[in-house]
Design a protein around this motif. Structure first.
Motif, mmCIF file in Angstrom:
data_model
loop_
_atom_site.group_PDB
_atom_site.id
_atom_site.type_symbol
_atom_site.label_atom_id
_atom_site.label_comp_id
_atom_site.label_asym_id
_atom_site.label_seq_id
_atom_site.Cartn_x
_atom_site.Cartn_y
_atom_site.Cartn_z
ATOM 1 N N ASN A 14 0.833 -1.206 0.000
ATOM 2 C CA ASN A 14 0.000 0.000 0.000
ATOM 3 C C ASN A 14 0.867 1.256 0.000
ATOM 4 N N LYS A 15 2.157 1.070 -0.241
ATOM 5 C CA LYS A 15 3.112 2.189 -0.263
ATOM 6 C C LYS A 15 3.834 2.236 -1.602
ATOM 7 N N VAL A 16 3.061 2.355 -2.670
ATOM 8 C CA VAL A 16 3.633 2.400 -4.007
ATOM 9 C C VAL A 16 3.495 3.828 -4.525
ATOM 10 N N LYS A 17 4.612 4.477 -4.735
ATOM 11 C CA LYS A 17 4.604 5.848 -5.236
ATOM 12 C C LYS A 17 4.626 5.852 -6.757
ATOM 13 N N VAL A 18 3.826 6.753 -7.332
ATOM 14 C CA VAL A 18 3.807 6.943 -8.778
ATOM 15 C C VAL A 18 4.191 8.397 -9.021
ATOM 16 N N LEU A 19 5.218 8.591 -9.822
ATOM 17 C CA LEU A 19 5.777 9.909 -10.102
ATOM 18 C C LEU A 19 5.262 10.391 -11.459
#
Length: 159
Positions: free
Chosen positions: A64-69
């Motif tokens: 639940n800690k997936v960053k999308v840039l």
């Protein structure tokens, strides 16, 4: 490489942007979290939930800690959004490669809705009209592993 579904969903959501402007979403593995972007570019970083699969041992895990840039720019009616989902690697394998996340359709829709709202704010200077939607989270059995998270390594992931 960006799954075609991301581009298809973005095209649908981007129809609510200014008529006459055209917007494109493209994968760019070279963009980095940066507060000093080139002239005209704006940055947006969003969290989502996704699954990963180790290419070495085939182990799978949710996060639940997936960053999308995202980096976005509007120039002469042409909008470009560069996107890079940040990766994680397997905590069980030594020397495991960073793996790309697999983001489910529900969360891709939510990401793209939030992205279009951010484009309205940053490129068209509109007040946020829509409510921010939150991603569908996964049941996660173990704590977040900062040493295996590209977002943490790059300093953009909050534990």
């Amino acid at each position: 490489m960006l799954p075609p579904e991301w581009i298809r969903i973005f095209r649908i959501k981007a129809q609510s942007l200014k008529r006459g402007d055209s917007w494109y979403l493209e994968y760019d593995e070279n963009i980095e979290p940066d507060n000093h972007l080139d002239m005209g570019w704006k940055q947006y970083i969003r969290n989502t939930g996704a699954r990963f699969k180790c290419s070495m041992c085939r182990r799978e895990w949710p996060s639940n800690k997936v960053k999308v840039l995202f980096h976005m720019r509007l120039k002469n009616g042409q909008g470009t959004v560069k996107v890079r989902p940040l990766r994680q690697n397997c905590k069980m394998c030594s020397e495991a490669p960073m793996e790309n996340p697999s983001v489910e359709s529900d969360n891709v829709h939510i990401l793209m809705e939030n992205l279009v709202e951010k484009i309205k704010q940053k490129c068209y200077h509109k007040n946020p009209g829509g409510r921010k939607r939150y991603f569908r989270s996964f049941d996660v059995d173990s704590p977040h592993e900062p040493t295996h998270c590209e977002g943490c390594i790059k300093g953009v992931c909050t534990k």
